[in-house]
Design a protein around this motif. Structure first.
Motif, PDB file in Angstrom:
ATOM      1  N   LEU A   5      35.316  51.330  43.004  1.00  0.00           N
ATOM      2  CA  LEU A   5      34.986  51.078  41.601  1.00  0.00           C
ATOM      3  C   LEU A   5      35.175  49.601  41.246  1.00  0.00           C
ATOM      4  N   CYS A   6      36.181  48.956  41.843  1.00  0.00           N
ATOM      5  CA  CYS A   6      36.350  47.505  41.628  1.00  0.00           C
ATOM      6  C   CYS A   6      35.148  46.741  42.177  1.00  0.00           C
ATOM      7  N   ALA A   7      34.687  47.149  43.361  1.00  0.00           N
ATOM      8  CA  ALA A   7      33.486  46.524  43.922  1.00  0.00           C
ATOM      9  C   ALA A   7      32.278  46.784  43.034  1.00  0.00           C
ATOM     10  N   LEU A   8      32.203  47.977  42.466  1.00  0.00           N
ATOM     11  CA  LEU A   8      31.104  48.301  41.548  1.00  0.00           C
ATOM     12  C   LEU A   8      31.122  47.385  40.333  1.00  0.00           C
ATOM     13  N   GLY A   9      32.320  47.112  39.797  1.00  0.00           N
ATOM     14  CA  GLY A   9      32.427  46.205  38.663  1.00  0.00           C
ATOM     15  C   GLY A   9      31.900  44.811  38.987  1.00  0.00           C
ATOM     16  N   LEU A  10      32.255  44.296  40.176  1.00  0.00           N
ATOM     17  CA  LEU A  10      31.744  42.990  40.594  1.00  0.00           C
ATOM     18  C   LEU A  10      30.227  43.006  40.759  1.00  0.00           C
ATOM     19  N   ALA A  11      29.710  44.101  41.333  1.00  0.00           N
ATOM     20  CA  ALA A  11      28.267  44.194  41.557  1.00  0.00           C
ATOM     21  C   ALA A  11      27.506  44.242  40.238  1.00  0.00           C
ATOM     22  N   VAL A  12      28.026  44.993  39.270  1.00  0.00           N
ATOM     23  CA  VAL A  12      27.377  45.058  37.950  1.00  0.00           C
ATOM     24  C   VAL A  12      27.372  43.683  37.301  1.00  0.00           C
ATOM     25  N   GLN A  13      28.510  42.998  37.365  1.00  0.00           N
ATOM     26  CA  GLN A  13      28.598  41.662  36.777  1.00  0.00           C
ATOM     27  C   GLN A  13      27.586  40.714  37.426  1.00  0.00           C
ATOM     28  N   ASP A  14      27.462  40.778  38.753  1.00  0.00           N
ATOM     29  CA  ASP A  14      26.524  39.899  39.447  1.00  0.00           C
ATOM     30  C   ASP A  14      25.081  40.262  39.119  1.00  0.00           C
TER      31      ASP A  14
END
Length: 501
Positions: free
Chosen positions: A466-475
């Motif tokens: 989920l942390c990786a998902l947050g970074l991906a959404v931001q990018d």
């Protein structure tokens, strides 16, 4: 060719701009070698009991057969990638592959646990030298949409090799039944590796000789100390390494900070740093892609060991049956990775966002089913959720590799690929130490409650995803804002009206 004329001139494409007609065959050779080196991270785990029995080894020493390989693998990745950038990836790839084959044979023939551990450490060094050349050769041989397809196959190789290790290991032990059957886990690399070596000599693109560059030994030392300090407690976790060596978690970041300062100083003096700081500041997508990969591998790697513990210790499964139980994930990952490689140029970071969301949903559903479903039926009920997670994984690993490395200059491709895989190995070490640790903590408080233990451990593995998902959404949102600024709809609309006027 390189952009600035330094280093070797790469001949992945023809001088007239056409592509090397043998590039797909060469890619197949590199993927076979990469599959072997990554498979050996996990394939050995199922054979540890028989190794320990046959070699009369202690539990801490037998653990080094797995952890020593992983540690040596991670320590040399960036340095080997930089050496490949400097003296030629083909040369480093072939030398490393030859060494890997010899070390596999030595590990299979080892008469004592000490010699087996030494052979595995050397095998890990060879694998670590081999791995970054794979992604660098893709950068060198392919351009445009073909590069995305090639990275899709590379991502499928990474995902499948990590997931099917226990299955392949179980099959080999079943076929090579007997007191010394575990040796064939190493021997099987010899004919496959020898064939890949012969084909690589014929198919891999050569590099014209360029100006020799001095290796950044200060960077090698600082990065090696930092990675060693962070990984050593984790690879020794089962023998109390985290408890005894916790202070290395403070030392490791200090070395990595010193490494970052050193590299900035080398670059400022127009030197050739081990890992050029411009990868982070100027190569669009590299920093966020490396962070996504590291976070994802924390959950991705740890979950499979927890599954093995639950199925073998809690449900009484054999190693082979335990491995076969999670094959839907591997199948979904393989199919999705090949397709995602063709879609990454069109969908970009959105593909990673959807993939990470699918992984989180798939693993979350799997954890809930394992916690609540009765008896042996749980293993059948999780097949769809594991397949969903596998499809998501295939949309994460290969597209993320493509987007992370696509704007990296070819002259830095080896070091960049090595750093990316170092992050993955660190993430994998964290996951394989933390999630089984939580599993055993729950069992310590509630003996025989394997369902609660596996549900909490797998649920915890979802958190880094989920942390990786947050970074991906931001990018992804950042990319959309850039696209909107480059072509504002109101501008084109006003121009239309002006033309009509």
């Amino acid at each position: 060719m390189t952009g600035n004329g330094s280093g070797p001139v790469e001949l992945g494409t023809h001088a007239d701009g056409g592509s090397d007609p043998r590039r797909w065959k060469a890619l197949a050779v590199t993927l076979v070698a990469g599959f072997m080196s990554l498979l050996d991270v996990t394939i050995v785990a199922v054979a540890l009991p028989s190794m320990q029995r046959d070699l009369h080894a202690s539990a801490p020493s037998i653990q080094w057969v797995v952890s020593g390989y992983a540690l040596a693998f991670a320590l040399v990745l960036v340095t080997a990638g930089r050496i490949g950038d400097t003296i030629g990836r083909r040369r480093v790839f072939l030398l490393a592959l030859g060494a890997f084959v010899l070390c596999s044979a030595a590990a299979g023939a080892a008469p004592t646990i000490t010699l087996l551990v030494v052979a595995r450490l050397a095998q890990g060094v060879a694998a670590g030298c081999l791995a970054p050349q794979n992604s660098a050769l893709i950068q060198q041989m392919f351009r445009g949409a073909e590069r995305g397809k090639a990275f899709g196959l590379f991502g499928a190789t990474v995902g499948i090799s990590s997931a099917v290790g226990p299955v392949v290991g179980g099959l080999i032990l079943r076929l090579a039944d007997g007191p010394q059957g575990w040796r064939w886990i190493f021997y099987v690399n010899v004919p496959v590796g020898a064939l890949a070596l012969l084909l690589g000599l014929r198919l891999l693109p050569r590099a014209a000789r360029g100006r020799r560059e001095r290796l950044d030994l200060g960077g090698v030392l600082l990065l090696g100390c930092g990675v060693l300090a962070l990984m050593l407690p984790l690879v020794l976790a089962e023998s109390g390494g985290v408890r005894r060596l916790w202070w290395l978690f403070l030392v490791g970041p200090a070395f990595l900070a010193a490494f970052a300062r050193w590299e900035r100083r080398v670059a400022a003096r127009d030197g050739r740093p081990l890992l050029d700081p411009r990868l982070v500041t100027e190569a669009r997508g590299y920093a966020v892609g490396a962070a996504i990969a590291a976070l994802y591998f924390v959950g991705f790697s740890g979950v499979w060991l927890v599954f093995a513990l639950f199925l073998q210790n809690g449900q009484g499964y054999t190693p082979l049956r335990s491995g076969l139980a999670v094959t839907p994930f591997a199948i979904g990952s393989a199919v999705a990775a090949a397709i995602a490689g063709r879609l990454v140029e069109r969908l970009g970071r959105l593909l990673t966002v959807c993939g990470l969301a699918a992984v989180a949903l798939g693993l979350g559903g799997t954890a809930l089913i394992l916690r609540s479903a009765p008896g042996d039926s749980a293993v059948w009920l999780v097949l769809p959720t594991l397949f969903l997670g596998g499809v998501g994984s295939g949309c994460v690993i290969s597209p993320n590799v493509t987007m992370t490395l696509r704007e990296v200059p070819v002259r830095m491709a080896g070091a960049a690929g090595g750093a990316l895989q170092t992050g993955q190995r660190l993430g994998g070490a964290v996951g394989t130490a933390a999630l089984p640790g939580l599993f055993y903590v729950v069992l310590g408080a509630h003996p025989h409650d394997y369902r609660t233990a596996v549900a909490l451990a797998v649920g915890s593995g979802i958190l880094p995803v989920l942390c990786a998902l947050g970074l991906a959404v931001q990018d992804w949102l950042h990319d959309r804002r850039i696209a909107a600024r480059s072509c504002p709809p109101e501008v084109s609309h006003s121009h239309t009206h002006a033309g009509q006027g």
